[in-house]
Design a protein around this motif. Sequence first.
Motif, PDB file in Angstrom:
ATOM      1  N   ASP A 133      -3.988 -10.326   0.242  1.00 19.47           N
ATOM      2  CA  ASP A 133      -4.178 -10.254  -1.202  1.00 19.47           C
ATOM      3  C   ASP A 133      -4.850  -8.990  -1.713  1.00 19.47           C
ATOM      4  O   ASP A 133      -5.111  -8.879  -2.907  1.00 19.47           O
ATOM      5  CB  ASP A 133      -4.978 -11.473  -1.679  1.00 19.47           C
ATOM      6  N   PHE A 134      -5.174  -8.045  -0.842  1.00 18.03           N
ATOM      7  CA  PHE A 134      -5.742  -6.796  -1.327  1.00 18.03           C
ATOM      8  C   PHE A 134      -5.624  -5.692  -0.292  1.00 18.03           C
ATOM      9  O   PHE A 134      -5.395  -5.939   0.885  1.00 18.03           O
ATOM     10  CB  PHE A 134      -7.202  -6.963  -1.768  1.00 18.03           C
ATOM     11  N   ILE A 135      -5.768  -4.467  -0.786  1.00 21.82           N
ATOM     12  CA  ILE A 135      -5.882  -3.282   0.069  1.00 21.82           C
ATOM     13  C   ILE A 135      -7.254  -2.697  -0.212  1.00 21.82           C
ATOM     14  O   ILE A 135      -7.589  -2.415  -1.372  1.00 21.82           O
ATOM     15  CB  ILE A 135      -4.789  -2.239  -0.254  1.00 21.82           C
ATOM     16  N   TYR A 136      -8.072  -2.534   0.824  1.00 22.69           N
ATOM     17  CA  TYR A 136      -9.395  -1.937   0.657  1.00 22.69           C
ATOM     18  C   TYR A 136      -9.308  -0.467   1.040  1.00 22.69           C
ATOM     19  O   TYR A 136      -8.795  -0.115   2.099  1.00 22.69           O
ATOM     20  CB  TYR A 136     -10.436  -2.630   1.542  1.00 22.69           C
ATOM     21  N   LEU A 137      -9.820   0.391   0.158  1.00 23.81           N
ATOM     22  CA  LEU A 137      -9.797   1.823   0.419  1.00 23.81           C
ATOM     23  C   LEU A 137     -10.947   2.495  -0.328  1.00 23.81           C
ATOM     24  O   LEU A 137     -11.025   2.397  -1.559  1.00 23.81           O
ATOM     25  CB  LEU A 137      -8.450   2.408  -0.019  1.00 23.81           C
ATOM     26  N   GLU A 138     -11.821   3.144   0.405  1.00 23.14           N
ATOM     27  CA  GLU A 138     -12.898   3.967  -0.157  1.00 23.14           C
ATOM     28  C   GLU A 138     -13.701   3.264  -1.250  1.00 23.14           C
ATOM     29  O   GLU A 138     -13.961   3.814  -2.312  1.00 23.14           O
ATOM     30  CB  GLU A 138     -12.332   5.276  -0.693  1.00 23.14           C
ATOM     31  N   THR A 145      -1.212  -8.966  -6.292  1.00 22.41           N
ATOM     32  CA  THR A 145      -0.878 -10.224  -6.950  1.00 22.41           C
ATOM     33  C   THR A 145       0.607 -10.517  -6.776  1.00 22.41           C
ATOM     34  O   THR A 145       1.402  -9.622  -6.504  1.00 22.41           O
ATOM     35  CB  THR A 145      -1.228 -10.142  -8.449  1.00 22.41           C
ATOM     36  N   GLY A 146       0.951 -11.756  -6.941  1.00 24.34           N
ATOM     37  CA  GLY A 146       2.356 -12.158  -6.816  1.00 24.34           C
ATOM     38  C   GLY A 146       2.897 -11.839  -5.439  1.00 24.34           C
ATOM     39  O   GLY A 146       2.300 -12.175  -4.426  1.00 24.34           O
ATOM     40  N   ASN A 147       4.038 -11.165  -5.409  1.00 21.49           N
ATOM     41  CA  ASN A 147       4.656 -10.814  -4.125  1.00 21.49           C
ATOM     42  C   ASN A 147       4.372  -9.358  -3.738  1.00 21.49           C
ATOM     43  O   ASN A 147       5.060  -8.809  -2.879  1.00 21.49           O
ATOM     44  CB  ASN A 147       6.161 -11.084  -4.172  1.00 21.49           C
ATOM     45  N   ASN A 148       3.377  -8.729  -4.358  1.00 25.23           N
ATOM     46  CA  ASN A 148       3.076  -7.329  -4.059  1.00 25.23           C
ATOM     47  C   ASN A 148       2.676  -7.110  -2.600  1.00 25.23           C
ATOM     48  O   ASN A 148       3.000  -6.084  -2.019  1.00 25.23           O
ATOM     49  CB  ASN A 148       1.983  -6.785  -4.980  1.00 25.23           C
ATOM     50  N   GLY A 149       1.971  -8.062  -2.007  1.00 27.80           N
ATOM     51  CA  GLY A 149       1.588  -7.934  -0.599  1.00 27.80           C
ATOM     52  C   GLY A 149       2.810  -7.862   0.309  1.00 27.80           C
ATOM     53  O   GLY A 149       2.891  -7.023   1.203  1.00 27.80           O
ATOM     54  N   VAL A 153       4.202  -4.585   2.706  1.00 26.63           N
ATOM     55  CA  VAL A 153       4.552  -4.708   4.123  1.00 26.63           C
ATOM     56  C   VAL A 153       6.022  -4.360   4.345  1.00 26.63           C
ATOM     57  O   VAL A 153       6.360  -3.633   5.286  1.00 26.63           O
ATOM     58  CB  VAL A 153       4.215  -6.118   4.651  1.00 26.63           C
ATOM     59  N   ASN A 154       6.894  -4.857   3.483  1.00 27.45           N
ATOM     60  CA  ASN A 154       8.325  -4.554   3.633  1.00 27.45           C
ATOM     61  C   ASN A 154       8.624  -3.079   3.435  1.00 27.45           C
ATOM     62  O   ASN A 154       9.513  -2.530   4.099  1.00 27.45           O
ATOM     63  CB  ASN A 154       9.157  -5.411   2.677  1.00 27.45           C
ATOM     64  N   LEU A 155       7.906  -2.413   2.545  1.00 27.61           N
ATOM     65  CA  LEU A 155       8.088  -0.983   2.349  1.00 27.61           C
ATOM     66  C   LEU A 155       7.837  -0.239   3.661  1.00 27.61           C
ATOM     67  O   LEU A 155       8.616   0.620   4.055  1.00 27.61           O
ATOM     68  CB  LEU A 155       7.128  -0.465   1.264  1.00 27.61           C
ATOM     69  N   PHE A 156       6.773  -0.615   4.349  1.00 31.82           N
ATOM     70  CA  PHE A 156       6.466   0.045   5.619  1.00 31.82           C
ATOM     71  C   PHE A 156       7.431  -0.386   6.719  1.00 31.82           C
ATOM     72  O   PHE A 156       7.816   0.431   7.557  1.00 31.82           O
ATOM     73  CB  PHE A 156       5.009  -0.204   6.017  1.00 31.82           C
TER      74      PHE A 156
END
Length: 168
Positions: A133-138, A145-149, A153-156
């Motif tokens: 549910d999140f990306i932690y960075l700096e 939210t939604g299907n963004n997660g 992952v699918n993009l990578f």
Amino acid sequence: MKNKKIALLAIGLIFIFMIAGCSRNEEMIDQISSNDHQEVLDPKDDDNYLEQLTPEELKDILLETVGIELRNTENQAIGLLKERDAILEFIEELFTYPKQEKLPGDSSEDSVVGPIHFYFNNNEDLYGLVKDDFIYLEGYYFLLTGNNGDRVVNLFKNNIIKAPDNGN
């Protein structure tokens, strides 16, 4: 006989000092480890900690990225974005997600996808963490939210690192 007693006494003293020294080192290691964990959990308490980047500063730095790699929890590559257009698109999309500076309250339930690496030519690389549910960075949590997660992952996954071809 006197030499044996002195030798045994010396060995006994050495043994006692070794045990005392080892237990003291373990206490020091435990103390150092607990301090390191505290710094990781709350780096702002450290006097030497640099001020946190603003979201705009972070975005400007990330726009200089030459590659973004997502790995799984076994440190196996899920995929690598190396095309400039794909990198810019991912960074632009990342900054459209809601962000916050505090750990999301229900994040312990989220499963870890893996670490994310931002590679640069001239700067130190940046590392973050991707959870469901999140990306932690700096210092920022970009909320997925939604299907963004799944989209991240699918993009990578669609940009899998391929081994060099042996001429086949």
